[in-house]
Design a protein around this motif. Structure first.
Motif, short mmCIF file in Angstrom:
data_model
loop_
_atom_site.label_atom_id
_atom_site.label_comp_id
_atom_site.label_asym_id
_atom_site.label_seq_id
_atom_site.Cartn_x
_atom_site.Cartn_y
_atom_site.Cartn_z
N SER A 43 -77.31 -62.59 -37.63
CA SER A 43 -78.43 -63.52 -37.63
C SER A 43 -78.63 -63.78 -36.38
O SER A 43 -79.57 -64.49 -35.97
CB SER A 43 -77.79 -64.99 -38.50
N LEU A 81 -81.44 -61.82 -34.86
CA LEU A 81 -82.76 -62.22 -35.16
C LEU A 81 -83.25 -63.45 -34.97
O LEU A 81 -84.33 -64.03 -34.89
CB LEU A 81 -82.62 -62.67 -36.76
N CYS A 82 -82.58 -64.12 -33.77
CA CYS A 82 -82.99 -65.33 -32.92
C CYS A 82 -83.55 -64.76 -31.51
O CYS A 82 -84.10 -65.57 -31.05
CB CYS A 82 -81.95 -66.40 -32.71
N ARG A 95 -86.20 -63.77 -29.93
CA ARG A 95 -87.76 -63.36 -30.08
C ARG A 95 -88.37 -62.61 -28.88
O ARG A 95 -89.72 -62.22 -29.04
CB ARG A 95 -88.30 -64.53 -30.02
N PRO A 124 -82.98 -57.98 -43.71
CA PRO A 124 -83.60 -59.52 -44.12
C PRO A 124 -84.94 -59.85 -43.79
O PRO A 124 -85.50 -58.90 -43.02
CB PRO A 124 -82.65 -60.34 -43.00
N THR A 179 -86.37 -61.96 -42.35
CA THR A 179 -86.49 -62.70 -41.13
C THR A 179 -86.46 -61.82 -39.98
O THR A 179 -86.94 -62.03 -38.97
CB THR A 179 -85.41 -63.79 -40.95
N ASP A 184 -89.85 -61.82 -38.25
CA ASP A 184 -90.29 -62.88 -37.26
C ASP A 184 -90.05 -62.29 -35.66
O ASP A 184 -90.40 -62.88 -34.89
CB ASP A 184 -89.12 -63.99 -37.44
N SER A 207 -95.35 -58.79 -42.35
CA SER A 207 -95.06 -59.79 -41.33
C SER A 207 -95.77 -59.30 -40.23
O SER A 207 -96.42 -58.85 -39.95
CB SER A 207 -93.52 -59.35 -41.34
#
Length: 370
Positions: free
Chosen positions: A123, A126-127, A129, A145, A147, A150, A174
């Motif tokens: 996770s 996934l942050c 960016r 996932p 996400t 994103d 997405s």
């Protein structure tokens, strides 16, 4: 600043320090949080004694006391080599080196975590960016996932040699639609790609080798920017009709069990007379009548999205005649890897007819040419 007048741009210290973070001062690190402007001054790689003296001076200045009693060293401009640049690339190739307690730098643009036995995507990844390239090859990832979509700057995604059984349609809808240019799904266990896969319009390179694919997306021709496609050693019996629309530089379909085309043995799904649903569906597609889930049931919308196209250009939904015909792959690609050990560069492609009339016209031409 000793020996210098205070610049209007320099923040006043008196009654302007929100907090001092000194937990790691023994490591030469500290942070001074100001109130106005609301910024954090991060200090690192400092001499511990000098840092403690500086922090004491900041405390005194904040309280309005005289700092002249402290032995402050003169201000020396930092060298470029002393300034730590944001980290943009990180490569991890063993589970032992994988960070369990530390965060990944948010400035990362290229991250590789291979041979780490990951069962899922962290996770913390996934942050990130700013990621442009993410390499998760040679792991044990079974599911992606939603996400992951994103990461709107992501241009290259390498999932080679994992345990994936599917590629989510949600990912295809997405932010990856526009950003993703390279996708490597080779050496997984994928049997089919979702219809939404063809929404990844920015794809330039697509690797699908060594999966269990039974078919390619029926609208694959919508990938107009695709230049390199490899789907070797799968279970493809034929290619979709839309495959003809591709314009590739490199194509590799070696090792697929392509069936032998026989236009004289059609698969007849034609229903005469046509049902009202078939007539309405054909008219909707042929006349480009707008539709959506706010007007039609969702299953009908999906059926219309995969409507087949006759050689005459007319649409057909569930009433059609289907055959396979031979296509020379050089029609869609400049460089073609041989499809078998016999030196062939041809493959069977599905072909549809909306009526007996269209099929008989094709059959006449086929028999005359042979």
């Amino acid at each position: 600043c000793p020996g210098r007048p205070l610049s209007p741009l320099c923040p006043q210290v008196q009654q302007n320090v929100e907090r001092l973070f000194t937990r790691f001062v023994e490591e030469g690190k500290a942070t001074v949080r100001l109130r106005e402007p609301a910024v954090d001054l991060c200090l690192s790689k400092a001499n511990v004694i000098n840092l403690k003296t500086f922090l004491s001076a900041v405390r005194l200045a904040h309280q309005g006391n005289d700092t002249g009693v402290l032995p402050l060293s003169p201000l020396v401009p930092a060298k470029n080599s002393d300034v730590e640049k944001p980290k943009t690339k990180m490569i991890i190739t063993s589970r032992r080196d994988y960070p369990l307690t530390k965060s990944f730098p948010f400035s990362l643009e290229h991250l590789q975590t291979s041979y780490c036995k990951l069962a899922r995507i962290d996770s913390r990844v996934l942050c990130l960016r700013k990621l442009r390239r993410l390499d998760l090859s040679h792991n044990h990832i079974k599911q992606l996932p939603a996400t992951l979509g994103d990461l709107v700057c992501l241009q290259e995604l390498d999932l080679h040699d994992n345990h994936l059984e599917a590629f989510s349609g949600a990912l295809c809808s997405s932010g990856l639609q526009k950003s993703l240019q390279l996708l490597d799904l080779s050496q997984n266990q994928i049997q089919a790609l979702p219809l939404e896969f063809c929404q990844l319009r920015g794809l330039v390179q697509l690797r699908l080798d060594d999966n269990a694919l039974l078919r390619l997306p029926c609208r694959i021709g919508q990938l107009s920017r695709l230049r390199c496609l490899s789907a070797a050693r799968n279970k493809l019996p034929f290619l979709p009709w839309d495959f003809r629309r591709l314009s590739l530089e490199n194509l590799d379909l070696f090792g697929n069990p392509f069936e032998q085309p026989n236009p004289l043995v059609p698969n007849i799904q034609l229903k005469i007379p046509l049902t009202l649903l078939e007539c309405a569906a054909r008219a909707t597609v042929n006349h480009r009548i707008p539709y959506g889930c706010h007007l039609l049931p969702s299953h009908l919308c999906k059926d219309l999205e995969v409507a087949k196209t006759c050689r005459c250009g007319s649409a057909c939904l569930s009433s059609f005649i289907q055959i396979t015909v031979t296509m020379n792959l050089h029609h869609v690609a400049h460089t073609v890897v041989l499809v078998d050990n016999m030196g062939g560069t041809e493959a069977p492609v599905l072909c549809y007819f909306c009526s007996l009339h269209c099929y008989s016209q094709f059959l006449d031409r086929h028999l005359q040419s042979s």
